[in-house]
Design a protein around this motif. Structure first.
Motif, PDB file in Angstrom:
ATOM      1  N   MET A   1       0.844  -1.188   0.000  1.00 27.73           N
ATOM      2  CA  MET A   1       0.000   0.000   0.000  1.00 27.73           C
ATOM      3  C   MET A   1       0.883   1.243   0.000  1.00 27.73           C
ATOM      4  O   MET A   1       1.844   1.329   0.739  1.00 27.73           O
ATOM      5  N   ASN A   2       0.503   2.186  -0.830  1.00 23.75           N
ATOM      6  CA  ASN A   2       1.238   3.436  -0.948  1.00 23.75           C
ATOM      7  C   ASN A   2       0.583   4.513  -0.095  1.00 23.75           C
ATOM      8  O   ASN A   2      -0.597   4.440   0.229  1.00 23.75           O
ATOM      9  N   HIS A   3       1.357   5.510   0.227  1.00 23.31           N
ATOM     10  CA  HIS A   3       0.899   6.643   1.022  1.00 23.31           C
ATOM     11  C   HIS A   3       0.565   7.791   0.070  1.00 23.31           C
ATOM     12  O   HIS A   3       1.417   8.189  -0.722  1.00 23.31           O
ATOM     13  N   TYR A   4      -0.648   8.336   0.143  1.00 23.02           N
ATOM     14  CA  TYR A   4      -1.087   9.394  -0.757  1.00 23.02           C
ATOM     15  C   TYR A   4      -1.642  10.579   0.031  1.00 23.02           C
ATOM     16  O   TYR A   4      -2.056  10.436   1.185  1.00 23.02           O
ATOM     17  N   GLU A   5      -1.672  11.716  -0.653  1.00 21.86           N
ATOM     18  CA  GLU A   5      -2.280  12.909  -0.101  1.00 21.86           C
ATOM     19  C   GLU A   5      -3.094  13.556  -1.217  1.00 21.86           C
ATOM     20  O   GLU A   5      -2.596  13.721  -2.329  1.00 21.86           O
ATOM     21  N   THR A   6      -4.327  13.896  -0.943  1.00 23.79           N
ATOM     22  CA  THR A   6      -5.200  14.547  -1.919  1.00 23.79           C
ATOM     23  C   THR A   6      -5.712  15.850  -1.334  1.00 23.79           C
ATOM     24  O   THR A   6      -6.214  15.875  -0.221  1.00 23.79           O
ATOM     25  N   VAL A   7      -5.568  16.909  -2.107  1.00 21.79           N
ATOM     26  CA  VAL A   7      -6.144  18.206  -1.759  1.00 21.79           C
ATOM     27  C   VAL A   7      -7.197  18.506  -2.816  1.00 21.79           C
ATOM     28  O   VAL A   7      -6.938  18.349  -4.009  1.00 21.79           O
ATOM     29  N   PHE A   8      -8.375  18.915  -2.381  1.00 20.17           N
ATOM     30  CA  PHE A   8      -9.414  19.266  -3.343  1.00 20.17           C
ATOM     31  C   PHE A   8     -10.112  20.542  -2.900  1.00 20.17           C
ATOM     32  O   PHE A   8     -10.140  20.890  -1.724  1.00 20.17           O
ATOM     33  N   ILE A   9     -10.629  21.266  -3.897  1.00 17.40           N
ATOM     34  CA  ILE A   9     -11.276  22.551  -3.665  1.00 17.40           C
ATOM     35  C   ILE A   9     -12.755  22.415  -4.025  1.00 17.40           C
ATOM     36  O   ILE A   9     -13.096  22.026  -5.142  1.00 17.40           O
ATOM     37  N   LEU A  10     -13.592  22.759  -3.060  1.00 22.75           N
ATOM     38  CA  LEU A  10     -15.045  22.715  -3.259  1.00 22.75           C
ATOM     39  C   LEU A  10     -15.572  24.096  -3.621  1.00 22.75           C
ATOM     40  O   LEU A  10     -15.017  25.118  -3.199  1.00 22.75           O
ATOM     41  N   ASN A  11     -16.645  24.117  -4.384  1.00 22.02           N
ATOM     42  CA  ASN A  11     -17.291  25.342  -4.824  1.00 22.02           C
ATOM     43  C   ASN A  11     -17.702  26.194  -3.613  1.00 22.02           C
ATOM     44  O   ASN A  11     -18.285  25.672  -2.664  1.00 22.02           O
ATOM     45  N   PRO A  12     -17.433  27.504  -3.626  1.00 20.22           N
ATOM     46  CA  PRO A  12     -17.730  28.339  -2.457  1.00 20.22           C
ATOM     47  C   PRO A  12     -19.214  28.630  -2.237  1.00 20.22           C
ATOM     48  O   PRO A  12     -19.584  29.141  -1.184  1.00 20.22           O
ATOM     49  N   VAL A  13     -20.070  28.303  -3.185  1.00 18.19           N
ATOM     50  CA  VAL A  13     -21.506  28.579  -3.018  1.00 18.19           C
ATOM     51  C   VAL A  13     -22.232  27.459  -2.269  1.00 18.19           C
ATOM     52  O   VAL A  13     -23.421  27.588  -1.992  1.00 18.19           O
ATOM     53  N   LEU A  14     -21.530  26.392  -1.921  1.00 21.91           N
ATOM     54  CA  LEU A  14     -22.153  25.272  -1.211  1.00 21.91           C
ATOM     55  C   LEU A  14     -22.417  25.643   0.248  1.00 21.91           C
ATOM     56  O   LEU A  14     -21.665  26.394   0.861  1.00 21.91           O
ATOM     57  N   SER A  15     -23.487  25.081   0.795  1.00 24.81           N
ATOM     58  CA  SER A  15     -23.769  25.274   2.218  1.00 24.81           C
ATOM     59  C   SER A  15     -22.856  24.371   3.037  1.00 24.81           C
ATOM     60  O   SER A  15     -22.220  23.455   2.510  1.00 24.81           O
ATOM     61  N   GLU A  16     -22.794  24.630   4.325  1.00 27.36           N
ATOM     62  CA  GLU A  16     -21.928  23.825   5.193  1.00 27.36           C
ATOM     63  C   GLU A  16     -22.363  22.356   5.197  1.00 27.36           C
ATOM     64  O   GLU A  16     -21.528  21.453   5.198  1.00 27.36           O
ATOM     65  N   GLY A  17     -23.659  22.110   5.149  1.00 30.38           N
ATOM     66  CA  GLY A  17     -24.170  20.740   5.093  1.00 30.38           C
ATOM     67  C   GLY A  17     -23.761  20.026   3.812  1.00 30.38           C
ATOM     68  O   GLY A  17     -23.385  18.849   3.837  1.00 30.38           O
ATOM     69  N   GLN A  18     -23.827  20.735   2.688  1.00 33.42           N
ATOM     70  CA  GLN A  18     -23.416  20.147   1.413  1.00 33.42           C
ATOM     71  C   GLN A  18     -21.923  19.841   1.403  1.00 33.42           C
ATOM     72  O   GLN A  18     -21.491  18.833   0.848  1.00 33.42           O
ATOM     73  N   ILE A  19     -21.136  20.712   2.012  1.00 30.95           N
ATOM     74  CA  ILE A  19     -19.685  20.491   2.073  1.00 30.95           C
ATOM     75  C   ILE A  19     -19.384  19.235   2.880  1.00 30.95           C
ATOM     76  O   ILE A  19     -18.626  18.372   2.435  1.00 30.95           O
ATOM     77  N   LYS A  20     -19.989  19.129   4.064  1.00 29.81           N
ATOM     78  CA  LYS A  20     -19.762  17.953   4.912  1.00 29.81           C
ATOM     79  C   LYS A  20     -20.207  16.680   4.204  1.00 29.81           C
ATOM     80  O   LYS A  20     -19.537  15.652   4.281  1.00 29.81           O
TER      81      LYS A  20
END
Length: 113
Positions: free
Chosen positions: A1-20
């Motif tokens: 198994m390899n070690h990975y890191e992922t960074v992603f950017i979510l749209n700023p118009v989403l509500s906090e519930g949608q982000i979670k």
């Protein structure tokens, strides 16, 4: 198994519930494929270096996980299919990057106290 890191950017118009909900969806996807999520961080709303889809900010999230190499391509396909994801980047960590990530996690823990 390899070690990975992922960074992603979510749209700023989403509500906090949608982000979670979206973050949980990707975490569940990784665990369903046998990956081990080691650490995750919510970096919050940040200004982008350049506009993406006419947006000037986005919600940044980071996942650090261990998985087989065959998990990454389908995982990134899920990012491309999701309209709430503006950008993503997955990198394989070498032993030096893993050590640095561990130091970063300790800094984050100590700053929250």
């Amino acid at each position: 198994m390899n070690h990975y890191e992922t960074v992603f950017i979510l749209n700023p118009v989403l509500s906090e519930g949608q982000i979670k909900e979206t973050v949980q969806k990707f975490e569940d996807y990784l665990t369903s494929k046998g990956a081990e999520v080691i650490h995750k961080e919510d970096w919050g709303l940040k200004k982008l270096a350049y506009p993406i889809e006419k947006k000037k900010s986005g919600f940044y999230h980071l996942f650090e996980f261990k998985a087989g190499g065959d998990v990454i391509a389908p995982f990134e396909l899920e990012f491309r299919r999701d309209d709430s994801i503006m950008r993503y980047l997955t990198v394989k960590l070498d032993k030096h990057a893993v050590a640095w990530a561990e130091k970063r996690k300790q800094r984050v823990k100590s700053s929250k106290k």
